[in-house]
Design an enzyme around this catalytic site. Structure first.
Site, mmCIF file in Angstrom:
data_model
loop_
_atom_site.group_PDB
_atom_site.id
_atom_site.type_symbol
_atom_site.label_atom_id
_atom_site.label_comp_id
_atom_site.label_asym_id
_atom_site.label_seq_id
_atom_site.Cartn_x
_atom_site.Cartn_y
_atom_site.Cartn_z
ATOM 1 N N ASP A 1 -10.269 5.985 16.986
ATOM 2 C CA ASP A 1 -10.475 6.637 15.656
ATOM 3 C C ASP A 1 -11.401 7.802 15.692
ATOM 4 O OD1 ASP A 1 -8.786 4.714 14.760
ATOM 5 O OD2 ASP A 1 -10.072 3.442 13.778
ATOM 6 N N HIS B 1 -4.755 4.849 9.891
ATOM 7 C CA HIS B 1 -3.662 4.647 10.676
ATOM 8 C C HIS B 1 -2.336 4.771 10.220
ATOM 9 C CE1 HIS B 1 -7.125 1.920 12.527
ATOM 10 N NE2 HIS B 1 -6.906 3.036 13.144
ATOM 11 N N LYS C 1 2.355 -2.443 4.453
ATOM 12 C CA LYS C 1 1.255 -3.395 4.551
ATOM 13 C C LYS C 1 0.827 -3.869 3.442
ATOM 14 C CE LYS C 1 -0.832 -0.987 8.772
ATOM 15 N NZ LYS C 1 -2.133 -0.159 9.256
ATOM 16 N N ASN D 1 -1.938 -10.058 10.304
ATOM 17 C CA ASN D 1 -3.322 -9.645 11.091
ATOM 18 C C ASN D 1 -4.330 -9.933 10.411
ATOM 19 O OD1 ASN D 1 -1.505 -8.391 12.859
ATOM 20 N ND2 ASN D 1 -1.879 -6.281 11.865
ATOM 21 N N TYR E 1 -3.680 -8.687 6.551
ATOM 22 C CA TYR E 1 -2.694 -7.655 6.337
ATOM 23 C C TYR E 1 -1.426 -8.648 6.705
ATOM 24 C CZ TYR E 1 -6.291 -4.504 8.776
ATOM 25 O OH TYR E 1 -7.200 -3.655 9.034
#
Length: 202
Positions: free
Chosen positions: A167, A60, A70, A47, A130
């Site tokens: 969020d 998250h 990650k 990502n 990521y």
């Protein structure tokens, strides 16, 4: 790579080589990663996000299993990257640790499955990449309020934070626990093969 105070979180600070052309560093080494973490990297998705200064993304996390580990780095500008222990039963449950990631130093953060992740952009056009151990599965994705008073994350105070509607509406840690969406520490260790008799499945 060095471990953080939260089990399952590591920081890698590479040697950056500079000359008249620019710079070069090794962003990830499978042998070094495997020796420190206990298994080789298993990227399933990559990502990239670009954020204005003051943008806060997170906190998250995903369901465990399957979980999503990650490996995060900032390739333009700088961010304050935050790992939060959301694993029920963990010795450091509810604690957080922050690491500055910036393009100049090439620092990377690794988070094992079950840990919460977020960051605040410290510069305009902060670009974060990521490597994720599993692909995006929207029904398994969750968030916790990054400004939850119980977490008390020390975000930068020099700008008004920019958040996505998702969020901004995220539950507090206590509400997420009551909703039963937080992963358990034992399930995370079992997934990673870190409990006696367990084998890593992802």
């Amino acid at each position: 790579m060095r471990p953080l105070s939260i089990e399952g979180a590591w920081v890698r600070t590479p040697a950056v080589h500079h000359d008249e052309r620019g710079s070069f560093h090794e962003w990830l080494r499978a042998d070094e990663f495997g020796e420190a973490v206990g298994h080789p990297p298993r990227p399933a998705q990559a990502n990239c996000s670009v954020s204005r200064k003051g943008t806060v993304r997170g906190i998250h996390f995903t369901d465990v299993p399957p979980g999503q580990a990650k490996y995060v780095s900032c390739v333009r500008g700088a961010v304050l990257d935050v790992v939060v222990d959301l694993r029920r039963g963990s010795p450091t449950y509810g604690t957080w640790e922050a690491v500055r990631l910036d393009a100049a130093e090439g620092t990377a953060l690794y988070l094992a499955e079950g840990l919460g992740h977020g960051f605040c952009a410290l510069t305009d056009d902060a670009t974060v990449v990521y490597l994720c151990s599993t692909g995006y599965q929207p029904l398994r994705e969750h968030a916790v309020d990054p400004f939850d008073a119980d977490l008390a994350i020390d975000w930068p105070q020099d700008t008004t934070p920019l958040l996505s509607p998702k969020d901004a509406a995220a539950p507090s840690l206590r509400e997420a626990e009551q909703q039963g969406i937080l992963p358990s520490y034992d399930d995370c260790l079992r997934l990673r093969g870190a409990l006696p008799g367990a084998e890593r499945t992802a």
